[in-house]
Design a protein around this motif. Structure first.
Motif, PDB file in Angstrom:
ATOM      1  N   PRO A   1      93.717  83.418  23.208  1.00 27.48           N
ATOM      2  CA  PRO A   1      92.392  83.926  23.539  1.00 27.48           C
ATOM      3  C   PRO A   1      92.178  85.405  23.211  1.00 27.48           C
ATOM      4  O   PRO A   1      91.086  85.816  22.935  1.00 27.48           O
ATOM      5  CB  PRO A   1      92.288  83.707  25.046  1.00 27.48           C
ATOM      6  CG  PRO A   1      93.284  82.661  25.357  1.00 27.48           C
ATOM      7  CD  PRO A   1      94.376  82.834  24.362  1.00 27.48           C
ATOM      8  N   PHE A   2      93.248  86.227  23.280  1.00 24.48           N
ATOM      9  CA  PHE A   2      93.098  87.654  23.030  1.00 24.48           C
ATOM     10  C   PHE A   2      94.082  88.121  21.960  1.00 24.48           C
ATOM     11  O   PHE A   2      95.197  87.617  21.864  1.00 24.48           O
ATOM     12  CB  PHE A   2      93.335  88.472  24.308  1.00 24.48           C
ATOM     13  CG  PHE A   2      92.308  88.216  25.372  1.00 24.48           C
ATOM     14  CD1 PHE A   2      91.091  88.895  25.348  1.00 24.48           C
ATOM     15  CD2 PHE A   2      92.541  87.298  26.375  1.00 24.48           C
ATOM     16  CE1 PHE A   2      90.137  88.661  26.318  1.00 24.48           C
ATOM     17  CE2 PHE A   2      91.587  87.055  27.353  1.00 24.48           C
ATOM     18  CZ  PHE A   2      90.387  87.740  27.325  1.00 24.48           C
TER      19      PHE A   2
ATOM     20  N   ARG B   1      90.810  92.448  21.401  1.00 22.62           N
ATOM     21  CA  ARG B   1      89.669  91.647  20.954  1.00 22.62           C
ATOM     22  C   ARG B   1      89.771  90.254  21.554  1.00 22.62           C
ATOM     23  O   ARG B   1      90.864  89.714  21.694  1.00 22.62           O
ATOM     24  CB  ARG B   1      89.662  91.533  19.432  1.00 22.62           C
ATOM     25  CG  ARG B   1      89.435  92.855  18.725  1.00 22.62           C
ATOM     26  CD  ARG B   1      89.524  92.651  17.202  1.00 22.62           C
ATOM     27  NE  ARG B   1      89.347  93.881  16.487  1.00 22.62           N
ATOM     28  CZ  ARG B   1      88.175  94.351  16.065  1.00 22.62           C
ATOM     29  NH1 ARG B   1      87.078  93.675  16.307  1.00 22.62           N
ATOM     30  NH2 ARG B   1      88.104  95.490  15.424  1.00 22.62           N
ATOM     31  N   ASP B   2      88.606  89.667  21.873  1.00 24.78           N
ATOM     32  CA  ASP B   2      88.611  88.303  22.386  1.00 24.78           C
ATOM     33  C   ASP B   2      88.668  87.310  21.227  1.00 24.78           C
ATOM     34  O   ASP B   2      88.796  87.708  20.064  1.00 24.78           O
ATOM     35  CB  ASP B   2      87.402  88.060  23.300  1.00 24.78           C
ATOM     36  CG  ASP B   2      86.057  88.114  22.574  1.00 24.78           C
ATOM     37  OD1 ASP B   2      86.014  88.099  21.321  1.00 24.78           O
ATOM     38  OD2 ASP B   2      85.025  88.178  23.279  1.00 24.78           O
TER      39      ASP B   2
ATOM     40  N   CYS C   1      87.104  94.120  23.581  1.00 28.72           N
ATOM     41  CA  CYS C   1      86.963  94.048  25.043  1.00 28.72           C
ATOM     42  C   CYS C   1      87.459  95.314  25.716  1.00 28.72           C
ATOM     43  O   CYS C   1      86.874  95.760  26.702  1.00 28.72           O
ATOM     44  CB  CYS C   1      87.769  92.884  25.595  1.00 28.72           C
ATOM     45  SG  CYS C   1      87.352  91.293  24.922  1.00 28.72           S
TER      46      CYS C   1
ATOM     47  N   LEU D   1      95.412  89.434  31.769  1.00 29.32           N
ATOM     48  CA  LEU D   1      95.370  88.728  30.481  1.00 29.32           C
ATOM     49  C   LEU D   1      96.710  88.022  30.299  1.00 29.32           C
ATOM     50  O   LEU D   1      97.757  88.662  30.218  1.00 29.32           O
ATOM     51  CB  LEU D   1      95.117  89.715  29.343  1.00 29.32           C
ATOM     52  CG  LEU D   1      93.869  90.586  29.480  1.00 29.32           C
ATOM     53  CD1 LEU D   1      93.755  91.556  28.323  1.00 29.32           C
ATOM     54  CD2 LEU D   1      92.619  89.738  29.597  1.00 29.32           C
TER      55      LEU D   1
END
Length: 142
Positions: A2-3, A24-25, A31, A64
């Protein structure tokens, strides 16, 4: 993943260094942008290791759990991937990185060229230019 987290570290001529990250996503949208300031060292290899260590710690603190980390320091990334903690230079930090990778299974580390890591490089340059000796880290506004 996801990231994506782009990481860089650098040393300045006057005995300090910095690390930076850009997250970044999945859509590629930035982000987070964060800088780390390091004082008292003169070795770019160590700064690169510290930047990866601090980026992983920072992402875990932000919650995260699935992040792919990218950096342009190929020798450093290869050491981390080989989990080569026997290296006298940076051994303790390599052990910390190995423990963090074991703790956070959703994290991976890979090489990316400078052209794909330019934003993280710019964060490091900006961090170095601020010379905030009393501050260890800070977020940049997006």
């Amino acid at each position: 993943m996801p990231f994506s987290c782009y990481v860089d570290g650098a040393v300045a001529p006057c005995s300090h260094g910095a690390g930076g990250l850009v997250i970044r996503d999945a859509m590629g949208i930035v982000c987070y942008v964060h800088g780390f300031y390091y004082a008292g060292l003169l070795d770019s290899f160590i700064f690169e290791l510290m930047a990866f260590r601090d980026a992983i710690r920072w992402c875990s603190l932000k919650g995260l759990t699935e992040v792919m980390f990218y950096g342009e320091a190929k020798v450093v990334i290869e050491k981390i991937q080989r989990r080569d903690a026997r290296d006298v230079k940076g051994g303790r930090i390599l052990v910390e990185l190995e423990n963090l990778q074991r703790q956070y299974q959703g994290f991976g580390i890979s090489f990316v060229g400078r052209s794909n890591n330019q934003m993280a490089h710019d964060v490091v340059r900006k961090t170095l230019s601020l010379l905030l000796a009393s501050v260890e880290s800070f977020d940049f506004e997006r």
